[in-house]
Structures are given as C-alpha cells and as structure tokens.
Design a protein around this motif. Sequence first.
Motif, short mmCIF file in Angstrom:
data_model
loop_
_atom_site.label_atom_id
_atom_site.label_comp_id
_atom_site.label_asym_id
_atom_site.label_seq_id
_atom_site.Cartn_x
_atom_site.Cartn_y
_atom_site.Cartn_z
N LYS A 13 12.20 -19.38 -0.40
CA LYS A 13 12.07 -17.73 0.00
C LYS A 13 12.71 -16.84 -1.08
O LYS A 13 13.69 -17.43 -1.52
N VAL A 14 12.21 -15.60 -0.93
CA VAL A 14 12.62 -14.48 -1.62
C VAL A 14 13.39 -13.82 -1.27
O VAL A 14 12.80 -13.13 -0.10
N VAL A 15 14.52 -13.26 -1.29
CA VAL A 15 15.37 -12.29 -0.67
C VAL A 15 15.63 -10.93 -1.32
O VAL A 15 15.73 -11.42 -2.60
N GLU A 36 8.44 -9.69 1.49
CA GLU A 36 6.81 -9.82 2.42
C GLU A 36 5.86 -10.68 1.67
O GLU A 36 6.05 -10.80 0.15
N LYS A 37 5.06 -11.31 2.11
CA LYS A 37 4.18 -12.35 1.64
C LYS A 37 3.15 -11.65 0.45
O LYS A 37 2.77 -12.04 -0.49
N GLY A 38 2.70 -10.33 0.71
CA GLY A 38 2.01 -9.48 -0.08
C GLY A 38 2.73 -9.23 -1.69
O GLY A 38 1.82 -9.30 -2.43
N ASP A 39 3.93 -9.24 -1.50
CA ASP A 39 4.60 -8.96 -2.84
C ASP A 39 4.99 -10.24 -3.61
O ASP A 39 5.40 -9.90 -4.70
N ILE A 40 4.93 -11.43 -3.09
CA ILE A 40 5.30 -12.73 -3.71
C ILE A 40 4.47 -12.94 -5.11
O ILE A 40 5.31 -13.28 -5.96
#
Length: 150
Positions: free
Chosen positions: A103-105, A133-137
């Motif tokens: 995960k990215v925090v 958020e998933k859209g920024d991944i």
Amino acid sequence: MASSAAARAMRGLSLGTGRVAARSARPAVVARGLAAQRRHGLGLARTALEIGSKACISSGVASLGLEGVVVSDSASKQVTTSKYKLKTRKAAAKRFKVTGNGKVVRRKQGKQHLNTKKSAKRKRFLGAPAVVEKGDIPNIKGSMPNHKIK
C-alpha cells in the motif's frame, strides 16, 4: 588582370563584407549537403514523419545492436531496455511511503500552520498517515518504479 582579381578578392575579405558573404553562402552549401544525403540514403536526414514513427525508433535501436528492446505505445515514444536504469523521482519518494503489503501512504494536508485554532483531536488525526486512492496509484508507480507497489 591578375592583380585586379586579387584586389577584388582582398576587398571582399574586409571585415564588413567578408562575414556577410560567408553567412549568405553557408546555407546553400548545407542545403546541398542535406539533399545529397537524402539522395544517397545516408540516414542522417530524416523526414518529420520518420522521426516519430515506431518503425524508425525500433530500427534505430536495432542498428545499435541492443537486445530485449520494447517500444511502448505511449505518446512519449519511450524506448526501454534492460540496460537502462529506472530512476526514482526523489520528490515522490519523499512524499510517499510503500508499506510491507504494497500500500502507498501519504501525509494529510492541513497541519503545517495555523494550528492554534485547531483542536487537539483534529491535529492528532491530521498527523496520522492516509492511504493513497486507487486512481493515483499509476502515477506513483511511474514515479517510483523500483518500489513494490500493488
């Protein structure tokens, strides 16, 4: 007669006229050189359509003798091979952290200044990390290619 020709040549070499004459003669010589290269197919002069085409890029890379070449379909026409390093954008590495699970925090906004009017609870929750958020991944994956982001 020879002396008058020499005198004319010397007059042409004076500071003012010699440079102008040299500048005006140079583009014609360069243009003739490019036309000759096109005629003989030397490959140095390419049309604008050839430069951006996928075939031109892959043939150029193939002529270099590189193996394992992948030509991407993106608008940037980026050529990638295993010989190039994928570098991390340091600005992204400082802003985001990848957890052990992939995960990215990130940090929450709003705790930099004007904190006296905020309650302790609000400041405490603003200090906690937030999951991206998933859209920024996809953008973060491109900026941090060597991180194991899921």
